[in-house]
Design a protein around this motif. Structure first.
Motif, mmCIF file in Angstrom:
data_model
loop_
_atom_site.group_PDB
_atom_site.id
_atom_site.type_symbol
_atom_site.label_atom_id
_atom_site.label_comp_id
_atom_site.label_asym_id
_atom_site.label_seq_id
_atom_site.Cartn_x
_atom_site.Cartn_y
_atom_site.Cartn_z
ATOM 1 N N LEU A 87 0.867 -1.128 0.013
ATOM 2 C CA LEU A 87 0.124 -0.054 0.219
ATOM 3 C C LEU A 87 0.789 1.322 0.042
ATOM 4 C CD1 LEU A 87 -2.825 1.374 0.336
ATOM 5 C CD2 LEU A 87 -2.539 1.290 2.609
ATOM 6 N N ASP A 88 1.956 1.198 1.003
ATOM 7 C CA ASP A 88 2.819 2.455 0.895
ATOM 8 C C ASP A 88 3.412 2.603 -0.511
ATOM 9 O OD1 ASP A 88 2.176 2.859 3.549
ATOM 10 O OD2 ASP A 88 4.001 1.937 4.304
ATOM 11 N N GLU A 89 3.764 1.633 -1.128
ATOM 12 C CA GLU A 89 4.501 1.788 -2.403
ATOM 13 C C GLU A 89 3.570 2.307 -3.488
ATOM 14 O OE1 GLU A 89 6.854 -0.572 -5.903
ATOM 15 O OE2 GLU A 89 6.652 -1.695 -3.971
ATOM 16 N N TYR A 90 2.195 1.727 -3.327
ATOM 17 C CA TYR A 90 1.145 2.165 -4.211
ATOM 18 C C TYR A 90 1.082 3.823 -4.119
ATOM 19 C CZ TYR A 90 -3.225 3.655 -5.923
ATOM 20 O OH TYR A 90 -4.145 4.497 -6.651
ATOM 21 N N LEU A 91 0.789 4.364 -3.029
ATOM 22 C CA LEU A 91 0.680 5.669 -2.656
ATOM 23 C C LEU A 91 1.973 6.670 -3.013
ATOM 24 C CD1 LEU A 91 -0.868 5.293 1.208
ATOM 25 C CD2 LEU A 91 -2.009 5.748 -1.212
ATOM 26 N N GLY A 92 2.958 5.899 -2.811
ATOM 27 C CA GLY A 92 3.939 6.763 -3.469
ATOM 28 C C GLY A 92 4.152 6.814 -5.073
#
Length: 343
Positions: free
Chosen positions: A267-272
């Motif tokens: 999820l964090d990579e997606y948001l980045g």
């Protein structure tokens, strides 16, 4: 209990105002099309509340479109519950029906199925409506994603039939789960739900491709966490927590904690990457209309991440404490009491 595990999502998504209207018509449709035949099967199906899932993931669909999207949801979930590795002929029949489901979007809309059963007949009806008004480019993209999803399910059944379901390593499982979760074509359907299409150049960009993959990973891993207790009871090894425990010799708690960490990492990579979408639009030289369609496409991904999450917290599909005929069928290796692969 894993179904109650919470994730901190940095966005909220709306719920369609047409939920109740569409749910009533959808439940009537599944009975009329023979997709749920027994009273026990119907009660189990109602407990899943797929109507809520559709209303959360496609909140801007018209009332009639939302009914069709709910109908489509039922086909994928009910087909998944037809898997019974305990029957020697089941894998072959599942593959035969899956080939028919894959072929339907490649034929002229409305073409009668060559393999006839409740699911194939219903899919012809749904696809004729779902594809209406969409370009051949979109239809081909959807068909390719849909096909990969169904092929992956056939592979899953084959692995189970040969007693190899518990042999996948973590990397192989993660790639496999990305296909079995079925998010790519579900995001495609978000375009149909609002009557737009993401520009082809943006859809083919590595940034968008990676975002879609990460959304699929996030949702698939969330689903594994929320459904873990139910799948553990059924002896189903197709779950991230089970794979981590087996491969790394973790305790169940350690495996659950690592699954949670992996999910939040995706999820964090997606948001980045999402924050870099305007830069991608600049790179491609998109005009205002094209940028707006990219924005709606990204919004559709958000609807899926959050909408699926909110649904998963309450759906009876992931409940681990059920009893009755359907639970008995699950313990025997089946997810449903109704056979939908024969007439």
């Amino acid at each position: 209990m894993p179904q109650h595990v919470r994730f901190d999502l940095p966005f909220n998504t709306p719920v369609s105002p047409h939920l109740e209207y569409a749910r009533d018509r959808h439940l009537l449709w599944v009975r009329e099309r023979g997709l749920v035949r027994s009273q026990a099967g119907f009660e189990e199906y109602q407990s899943w509340d797929l109507s809520q899932a559709a209303a959360r993931t496609y909140p801007h669909a018209s009332a009639d479109d939302l009914v069709v999207l709910m109908n489509w949801f039922s086909l994928a979930f009910l087909f998944d519950d037809q898997f019974d590795a305990g029957r020697a002929d089941r894998a072959d029949r599942i593959a035969e029906v899956a080939r028919e489901l894959i072929a339907t979007p490649l034929r002229p809309a409305g073409t009668a199925p060559r393999v006839v059963c409740p699911i194939t007949l219903a899919w012809v009806e749904v696809w004729e409506y779902l594809s209406n008004g969409m370009s051949l480019t979109w239809q081909a993209r959807f068909a390719a994603s849909w096909g990969r999803f169904l092929v992956a399910h056939c592979e899953e059944v084959d692995l189970a039939a040969r007693g190899m379901a518990a042999t996948l390593g973590l990397d192989a499982y993660a790639g496999f789960r990305r296909r079995t979760v079925g998010i790519h074509h579900s995001i495609d359907a978000g375009e149909r739900s609002r009557g737009f299409e993401v520009p082809a150049a943006a859809m083919a960009h590595p940034l968008m491709e990676r975002m879609r993959d990460l959304a699929a990973d996030t949702i698939g891993f969330m689903n594994d966490i929320h459904s873990f207790e139910r799948e553990r009871r059924r002896g189903d090894g197709h779950n991230l927590i089970a794979v981590l425990r087996r491969e790394r010799d973790y305790s169940w708690q350690e495996a659950s904690d690592e699954a949670y960490r992996m999910t939040t990492g995706c999820l964090d990579e997606y948001l980045g990457l999402e924050a870099r979408v305007p830069q991608m639009c600049d790179e491609l030289g998109l005009d205002a209309d094209e940028r707006a369609r990219v924005g709606m496409g990204v919004e559709g991904v958000r609807h899926w991440i959050n909408g699926n999450y909110e649904w998963a917290l309450t759906t009876g599909r992931y409940a681990a404490d059920k009893d009755g005929p359907v639970a008995t069928a699950e313990l025997a290796g089946r997810g449903s009491v109704d056979d939908l692969l024969t007439m």
